[in-house]
Design a protein around this motif. Structure first.
Motif, mmCIF file in Angstrom:
data_model
loop_
_atom_site.group_PDB
_atom_site.id
_atom_site.type_symbol
_atom_site.label_atom_id
_atom_site.label_comp_id
_atom_site.label_asym_id
_atom_site.label_seq_id
_atom_site.Cartn_x
_atom_site.Cartn_y
_atom_site.Cartn_z
ATOM 1 N N VAL A 196 -19.265 6.677 3.777
ATOM 2 C CA VAL A 196 -18.283 5.996 2.942
ATOM 3 C C VAL A 196 -17.151 6.945 2.592
ATOM 4 O O VAL A 196 -17.381 8.045 2.083
ATOM 5 N N GLU A 197 -15.931 6.528 2.879
ATOM 6 C CA GLU A 197 -14.764 7.367 2.603
ATOM 7 C C GLU A 197 -14.292 7.208 1.164
ATOM 8 O O GLU A 197 -13.930 8.179 0.512
ATOM 9 N N ALA A 198 -14.263 5.983 0.682
ATOM 10 C CA ALA A 198 -13.720 5.727 -0.654
ATOM 11 C C ALA A 198 -14.413 4.526 -1.274
ATOM 12 O O ALA A 198 -14.812 3.595 -0.579
ATOM 13 N N VAL A 199 -14.564 4.591 -2.598
ATOM 14 C CA VAL A 199 -15.171 3.497 -3.351
ATOM 15 C C VAL A 199 -14.344 3.285 -4.612
ATOM 16 O O VAL A 199 -13.988 4.246 -5.292
ATOM 17 N N ALA A 214 0.811 -1.220 0.000
ATOM 18 C CA ALA A 214 0.000 0.000 0.000
ATOM 19 C C ALA A 214 0.844 1.270 0.000
ATOM 20 O O ALA A 214 0.391 2.316 -0.430
ATOM 21 N N GLY A 215 2.081 1.169 0.482
ATOM 22 C CA GLY A 215 2.903 2.362 0.568
ATOM 23 C C GLY A 215 3.194 3.014 -0.760
ATOM 24 O O GLY A 215 3.499 4.195 -0.833
ATOM 25 N N SER A 216 3.125 2.260 -1.854
ATOM 26 C CA SER A 216 3.416 2.813 -3.170
ATOM 27 C C SER A 216 2.143 3.175 -3.922
ATOM 28 O O SER A 216 2.200 3.555 -5.079
ATOM 29 N N ARG A 217 0.978 3.058 -3.268
ATOM 30 C CA ARG A 217 -0.299 3.328 -3.913
ATOM 31 C C ARG A 217 -1.127 4.275 -3.053
ATOM 32 O O ARG A 217 -0.971 4.326 -1.839
ATOM 33 N N SER A 218 -2.039 4.990 -3.694
ATOM 34 C CA SER A 218 -3.008 5.770 -2.947
ATOM 35 C C SER A 218 -4.061 4.832 -2.385
ATOM 36 O O SER A 218 -4.137 3.656 -2.766
ATOM 37 N N LEU A 219 -4.900 5.348 -1.505
ATOM 38 C CA LEU A 219 -5.961 4.522 -0.933
ATOM 39 C C LEU A 219 -6.898 4.021 -2.016
ATOM 40 O O LEU A 219 -7.271 2.844 -2.043
#
Length: 256
Positions: A66-69, A26-31
């Protein structure tokens, strides 16, 4: 022979999907990128899936916020927009509220979601498998698995989905925690940069007007609100103007 091989293939896909989750850095990607990866993995694992959406709840807000989809297919984006934004009703919200797997074999006629079901059916989506994402007995989001056909998800698909959802919940939760930490770090860094500039501007206002530190800071905030500019930008403008005036008052070098 193909039918006999199918369970073995499904198990292999599940193992591969769980392996993909374990390798998700995950460190190399956005949420949102991390959630998109999980949706693609789930679409490969769960037989019958035509598209998958992953939703993540806000960690610091009540349920249903919901924060992200993210989605593995364009039609899923529209379905989830209807569910989460337009109607606040649907199988994945039910799965998150109740903390259990939810399945529908014919959305158009499903009386549990009298507004969402018919709209999904009109878009050609008739089956859904909604899996809550649970970490330490706390629901953090949901995986929504959609199919155009009716009766697309049998008990075997449900079992595979639930097995996948367990490590997926940990993966998306870790991505959320890391994203929140990155945001906090950026805010702290911005504050460290902004504080000296604001202190300088407050000192200028105090020197010119004799106001207290609190009053000078309040004056900066008033300008910030009136001009709809960040406090640090207002402070920087005052400091820059003071520097320009000081330079203008300086005598020219000898011989010029």
């Amino acid at each position: 022979m193909a039918e006999l091989d199918q369970p073995d293939d499904d198990e292999a896909n599940l193992r591969a999907g769980i392996g993909d989750l374990a390798g998700l850095v995950a460190g190399s990607r956005s949420l949102s990128e991390s959630l998109a990866e999980v949706s693609v993995f789930a679409a490969r694992v769960i037989p019958g899936a035509d598209g998958v959406g992953v939703a993540l709840l806000r960690a610091d807000r009540p349920e249903d916020v919901v924060e992200a989809v993210s989605a593995s297919a364009a039609f899923v984006e529209e379905i989830d927009r209807i569910q989460y934004t337009a109607l606040s009703e649907g199988p994945s919200l039910t799965a998150m509220r109740e903390g259990r797997t939810v399945r529908s074999e014919s959305l158009g006629g499903d009386q549990r979601w009298r507004r969402f079901g018919p709209r999904a059916g009109r878009l050609g989506v008739h089956s859904v498998l909604a899996l809550p994402l649970v970490v330490a007995d706390h629901v953090v989001g949901a995986i929504s698995v959609y199919a155009h056909a009716k009766d697309a998800f049998d008990l075997h698909a449900v079992e595979l989905g639930e097995l996948f959802a367990k490590p997926a919940a940990v993966a998306v939760h870790n991505a959320q925690v890391l994203s929140d930490a990155q945001v906090l770090t950026e805010r702290l860094q911005a504050a460290l940069v902004a504080r000296p500039v604001i202190d300088q501007a407050v000192g200028l206002i105090r020197g010119r007007t004799g106001r207290s530190t609190e009053d000078a800071l309040g004056h900066l905030r008033t300008i910030s609100q009136a001009e709809q500019r960040k406090l640090v930008d207002v402070a920087q403008s005052l400091v820059d103007e003071a520097v320009r005036r000081a330079r203008a008052r300086m005598p020219p070098p000898p011989g010029v």
